[in-house]
Scaffold this motif. Structure first.
Motif, short mmCIF file in Angstrom:
data_model
loop_
_atom_site.label_atom_id
_atom_site.label_comp_id
_atom_site.label_asym_id
_atom_site.label_seq_id
_atom_site.Cartn_x
_atom_site.Cartn_y
_atom_site.Cartn_z
N LYS A 1 -6.70 -5.37 -0.28
CA LYS A 1 -7.84 -4.51 -0.29
C LYS A 1 -9.04 -4.99 0.51
O LYS A 1 -9.32 -6.13 0.49
CB LYS A 1 -8.28 -4.31 -1.79
CG LYS A 1 -7.57 -3.36 -2.79
CD LYS A 1 -8.07 -3.48 -4.09
CE LYS A 1 -7.03 -2.67 -4.89
NZ LYS A 1 -7.56 -2.47 -6.36
N TYR B 1 -3.89 0.24 -3.11
CA TYR B 1 -3.54 -1.13 -2.17
C TYR B 1 -3.37 -2.03 -3.14
O TYR B 1 -3.89 -2.36 -4.45
CB TYR B 1 -4.73 -1.28 -1.56
CG TYR B 1 -5.31 -0.37 -0.39
CD1 TYR B 1 -5.92 0.75 -0.74
CD2 TYR B 1 -4.61 -0.58 0.86
CE1 TYR B 1 -6.25 1.69 0.57
CE2 TYR B 1 -4.83 -0.05 1.96
CZ TYR B 1 -5.71 1.18 1.57
OH TYR B 1 -6.09 2.18 2.84
N SER C 1 0.59 -1.15 -0.01
CA SER C 1 -0.21 -0.06 -0.05
C SER C 1 0.91 1.33 0.04
O SER C 1 1.92 1.24 0.37
CB SER C 1 -0.93 0.00 1.09
OG SER C 1 -1.82 1.16 1.22
#
Length: 126
Positions: free
Chosen positions: A65, A60, A49
Motif C-alpha cells: 500500500k 492491496y 493487488s
C-alpha cells in the motif's frame, strides 16, 4: 475463458520502479476481476493487488500500500501494476490472474482465482 499474458519484469535497484502489464484476451474483459500475485523462492504464492475491471475498485496487500498502484485500460484489455519504491523483499515471480465474482477478503488467496498467466520475474537489488 480468458487468456492472460504478463510482462514487464526485470532487474531494478532498491528504490526504483517497474510497471507490469497483464494483457487479457478471449473473453469480455469487463466481466472479470484481475489480480496480481507473487511467489518468492521458497515461499507460497501471495496476493499483491486486484482490481474489479467493471467499476475500478482496487485492493492491496498491506506491504505494498502506498507503493504499488493497479489500474485497468479497458480499450487495451490490459491491467497494469505500477511498482514504486521497490524493496529487495519485493523480489519474486509475479503472476496475473482472473476470476469472476464479488471481491471480498478472500481475494488474497490464489485458490479462488480461475485463470492464470505465466509469471514475470522481478528482481530488486540492494
Amino acid at each position: 475463458d480468458v487468456q492472460l499474458q504478463a510482462s514487464g519484469g526485470g532487474l531494478v535497484q532498491a528504490g526504483g520502479s517497474l510497471r507490469l502489464s497483464c494483457a487479457a484476451s478471449g473473453s469480455s474483459f469487463d466481466d472479470y476481476n484481475i489480480g496480481w500475485f507473487r511467489q518468492a523462492p521458497g515461499k507460497e504464492r501471495e496476493g499483491v493487488s486486484c482490481i474489479t475491471v467493471s467499476d475500478g475498485s482496487t485492493y492491496y496487500e498491506d506491504s505494498v500500500k502506498g507503493r504499488f498502484a493497479i489500474s485497468a485500460d479497458n480499450a487495451k484489455n490490459t491491467v497494469y501494476l505500477q511498482m514504486n519504491n521497490l524493496k529487495p523483499e519485493d523480489t519474486a515471480v509475479y503472476y496475473c490472474a482472473a476470476e469472476q465474482g464479488a471481491i471480498d477478503i478472500t481475494w488474497y488467496y490464489p485458490e479462488r482465482w480461475d485463470y492464470w498467466g505465466q509469471g514475470t520475474l522481478v528482481t530488486v537489488s540492494s
